[in-house]
Design a protein around this motif. Sequence first.
Motif, short mmCIF file in Angstrom:
data_model
loop_
_atom_site.label_atom_id
_atom_site.label_comp_id
_atom_site.label_asym_id
_atom_site.label_seq_id
_atom_site.Cartn_x
_atom_site.Cartn_y
_atom_site.Cartn_z
N ALA A 1 0.68 -1.43 -0.22
CA ALA A 1 0.07 -0.16 0.01
C ALA A 1 0.68 1.37 0.00
CB ALA A 1 -1.01 0.03 1.20
N ASN A 2 1.94 1.20 0.61
CA ASN A 2 2.93 2.29 0.75
C ASN A 2 3.33 2.73 -0.61
OD1 ASN A 2 2.90 1.59 3.53
ND2 ASN A 2 4.06 3.76 3.82
N VAL A 3 3.79 1.58 -1.58
CA VAL A 3 4.30 1.90 -2.78
C VAL A 3 3.43 2.33 -3.55
CG1 VAL A 3 5.30 0.67 -4.79
CG2 VAL A 3 6.02 0.00 -2.36
N LEU A 4 2.05 1.84 -3.48
CA LEU A 4 1.15 2.46 -4.28
C LEU A 4 0.81 3.83 -3.98
CD1 LEU A 4 -1.33 2.00 -6.57
CD2 LEU A 4 -2.87 1.16 -4.44
N VAL A 5 0.65 4.33 -2.85
CA VAL A 5 0.48 5.65 -2.33
C VAL A 5 1.57 6.27 -2.94
CG1 VAL A 5 0.51 7.22 -0.35
CG2 VAL A 5 -0.94 5.10 -0.40
N ILE A 6 3.01 5.98 -2.80
CA ILE A 6 4.00 6.92 -3.55
C ILE A 6 3.92 7.32 -4.83
CG2 ILE A 6 6.46 6.89 -3.51
CD1 ILE A 6 6.92 5.44 -0.86
N VAL B 1 9.33 16.55 -0.03
CA VAL B 1 8.85 16.91 1.35
C VAL B 1 7.74 15.60 1.24
CG1 VAL B 1 6.74 18.14 2.09
CG2 VAL B 1 8.61 19.04 1.06
N GLY B 2 7.24 15.16 0.32
CA GLY B 2 6.32 14.10 0.33
C GLY B 2 7.05 12.61 0.81
N MET B 3 8.24 12.61 0.25
CA MET B 3 9.16 11.16 0.50
C MET B 3 9.60 11.13 1.83
SD MET B 3 8.83 9.44 -2.44
CE MET B 3 10.10 8.16 -1.78
N PHE B 4 9.98 12.63 2.18
CA PHE B 4 10.52 12.81 3.68
C PHE B 4 9.45 12.25 4.79
CE2 PHE B 4 10.98 15.25 7.42
CZ PHE B 4 12.16 14.98 7.79
N PRO C 1 9.12 23.14 -8.46
CA PRO C 1 8.29 22.85 -7.51
C PRO C 1 7.96 21.58 -7.25
CG PRO C 1 7.54 24.87 -8.71
CD PRO C 1 8.80 24.32 -9.63
N ARG C 2 8.19 20.73 -8.40
CA ARG C 2 7.75 19.46 -8.41
C ARG C 2 8.84 18.70 -7.60
NH1 ARG C 2 6.25 18.22 -14.69
NH2 ARG C 2 4.49 19.59 -14.81
N CYS C 3 10.01 19.06 -7.59
CA CYS C 3 10.88 18.22 -6.88
C CYS C 3 10.90 18.54 -5.51
CB CYS C 3 12.42 18.81 -7.35
SG CYS C 3 12.87 18.35 -9.15
N ILE C 4 10.76 19.84 -4.97
CA ILE C 4 10.49 20.15 -3.64
C ILE C 4 9.05 19.27 -3.22
CG2 ILE C 4 9.68 22.00 -2.04
CD1 ILE C 4 11.22 24.14 -3.98
N LEU C 5 8.04 19.36 -3.86
CA LEU C 5 6.92 18.72 -3.26
C LEU C 5 7.39 17.14 -3.15
CD1 LEU C 5 3.89 20.06 -5.39
CD2 LEU C 5 4.63 20.33 -3.01
N LEU D 1 0.87 6.90 -6.70
CA LEU D 1 -0.11 7.94 -6.84
C LEU D 1 0.49 9.47 -6.58
CD1 LEU D 1 -3.15 6.05 -5.42
CD2 LEU D 1 -2.41 6.52 -7.73
N TYR D 2 1.16 9.50 -5.54
CA TYR D 2 1.71 10.95 -5.04
C TYR D 2 2.65 11.35 -6.15
CZ TYR D 2 4.00 14.44 -2.38
OH TYR D 2 4.47 15.63 -2.26
#
Length: 771
Positions: free
Chosen positions: A595-600, A738-741, A731-735, A602-603
Amino acid sequence: MPENFSLKETKPNIGGGRVSGGREKLTSSFDLVEVTHFLFVRVVKARDLACSNATVGGGVCHTFVEIKIGKYKGSTKYLEMNKRNPEWNQVFAFTKDRIQSLSVEITVREKEFVNDEFIGKIAIDMSDIPTRVPPDSPLAPQWYKLESEANSSVGELMMILWFGTQADEVFIDAWHSDVASVSGDSITNTRSKVYLSPRLWYLRINIIEAQDLVVPGDKNRNPEVYVKAALGNVKLRTRVSADKSLNPRWNEDLMFVAVEPFYDHLVLTVVDKNNEEEFSLGRCMVHLSEAYIRWLPEPVGAKWYNLEGGGDVVEELKFASKLNMRISLDGGYHVFDESIDCSSDYRATFKGLWPPAIGVLELGIIGASVLVPMKSRDGRETTDAYCVAKYGPKWVRTRTVVNSFSPKWNEQYTWEVYDPYTVLIIGIFDNCHLNGEKGPNPKDPSIGKLRIRLSTLSTNRVYTYSYPLIALQPSGVKKMGEIQLALRFTSPSYTSLLAAYARPLFPKMHYIHPLSVYQLDSLRQQAIGILCSRLSSAEPPLRTEVTGFMLDAGYQLWSPRKAKANTERLMDAVHVITEAWKWFDTIKKWNNPAANVLVIVLYLVVVFYPSLVLPTLLIYCFLIGIWQYRKRPRDPTHVDIKLSLADSTNADEWDEEFDTFPSSKQGEVLRMRYDRLRSMAGKVMVMVGDLATQGERLTALWSWQDPVASAIFLALCVMAAVVFCSGLVPPRCILVMVGMFVMRPPSFGIGIPCAPQNVFGRLPTKADCML
């Protein structure tokens, strides 16, 4: 066995036997109730009666008519007349299913006669009685010759007999065989009636200033002046003027509820408060017909009013003190007599602001079953039930069915609907104003009440259900019986129905010049008092306890059960947010790597293809709605004891809920309840304080209460702006970073708060400034 508090679908024989829950539109005016057949007897008048010898000499003949069918017997009123041609014009209704006789006996008697003596009588076979079906015109009465024991003619009686249904015009005012045990003036209390609430207005008095006041006593003293206003039994007052002079100013609004027709006068008194004593400096009386009627948010012109009756000093002067005010009847508001969330009407008082009707609400009150005994008469338990329904300004009351635990009313009523977000209120009561009731002022106790919101009903569908009647008692929740209803909401135009959803719920004056919560609560109490007074003076009266119960007059009284139930409702309302946070917390902990891989994934798709975010959310909402459609509620709303926590409340909390105000308890019981209330209020206080703390930390980011934190926040804002504008880091790299962190695996220290959280948690609040 535990009591069943659920809703039950029924199949009554309505609409000529057609399926009641179908989409077929029924056409009869009484198609939502079961047809009940009655034998109607209308006694009009008599002529040339042969009275007794005793009355002939006196010139007065006390005559009445008695109708007897089997064991049922009804009689007209006595007429004391000096002529032999009395007129009664009364109608009697006998339930056809309970008739066990083959003939009807109509006897004309004289009050002075006893035993079996009579003036004359008529016997009519049941087979000779015709049947009338509305809308046929009423049958014309005929003259019948009266026969005496000597087979001689003793006069004639004009009357008519026919078989009909409850759709007959005379049904409402007829004497019914169900109330044969009730006599005298009490019969009036058993009839069905329709009541209309009087028209209510908000009366606004803007008290601006006073001029040339004359204060008795020490002229060097600075007077403390305020104004008292009285309308009927309601009295309000302004604050003491800050301008302590002979020309004080207030500029304060006082609000009353006025009722048409305007009989009461508005009385205003200017009062000077000197220590503990109060002195009247003058008063004026204003008739409400002089008030300006306002339905738009336009200013009202001020007017000076002379003050009179302020004492001997004022009367000797050649001029009078004055009071400057604006008085207006604000018809642009809706006068609330019900709860705002459970109201049956939201229209303004002024009729020119009413929206067009969007449909018709039809209610068929079929009957009730397994009602509990409410009182004792002649050594046996009994219940005399009647039903009251309210929607908008129209109240309806069914007839009283005497001595029955399963009464059958079969009465149908209709209302115009102006807004779908409205509630139909239905209550059932026991009539304690018949023969044999004890006490100087008996009250009609409630058996149960239910609410039905129209927006939860499908249009043009007939709902036939048996609703549980639930009552709260000091011993707990109790099922008082069931009531069978048939309900239909018809809207001829879906366009007008959809347009009603787009209109503001309240009249515009509620948004342009809103009233405070305190004002609305005070005005609602005034409105309830006026309605109780007016409806209780009708004939038959809709009594004060009935009106107060229907309008929830005691809604503001403390209840620990309601407090807990409202807390549970609040938690359920934010259930989606809490569940989403719990789900995201499991993602952060990597409990399910797939589920974590799928969420990442999608993110990352959302980050690199932001144009797909909004369509994805809309499609997701659409799919959720389609999935939830199969779980849609198919039954109307009804009282839920689990939602009300009525099934889990202990005996002490029930006793506290039914305690009087002020409390009748003393000693340790009152102390224990007060401590429990303090405990519950303390938890609410801490929760509100926590919410306020988080809000203060958010505003502290730019308030410079903590210079270091504010400098860090502003520096980060500048750096982020430079980076975004320069294009060095997309901005995509920053997002993505942030999301991966945030969603990093636990081995990378997921349990330790990150730096932004640490900074936010250190921001100053006003908690250290609290005493």
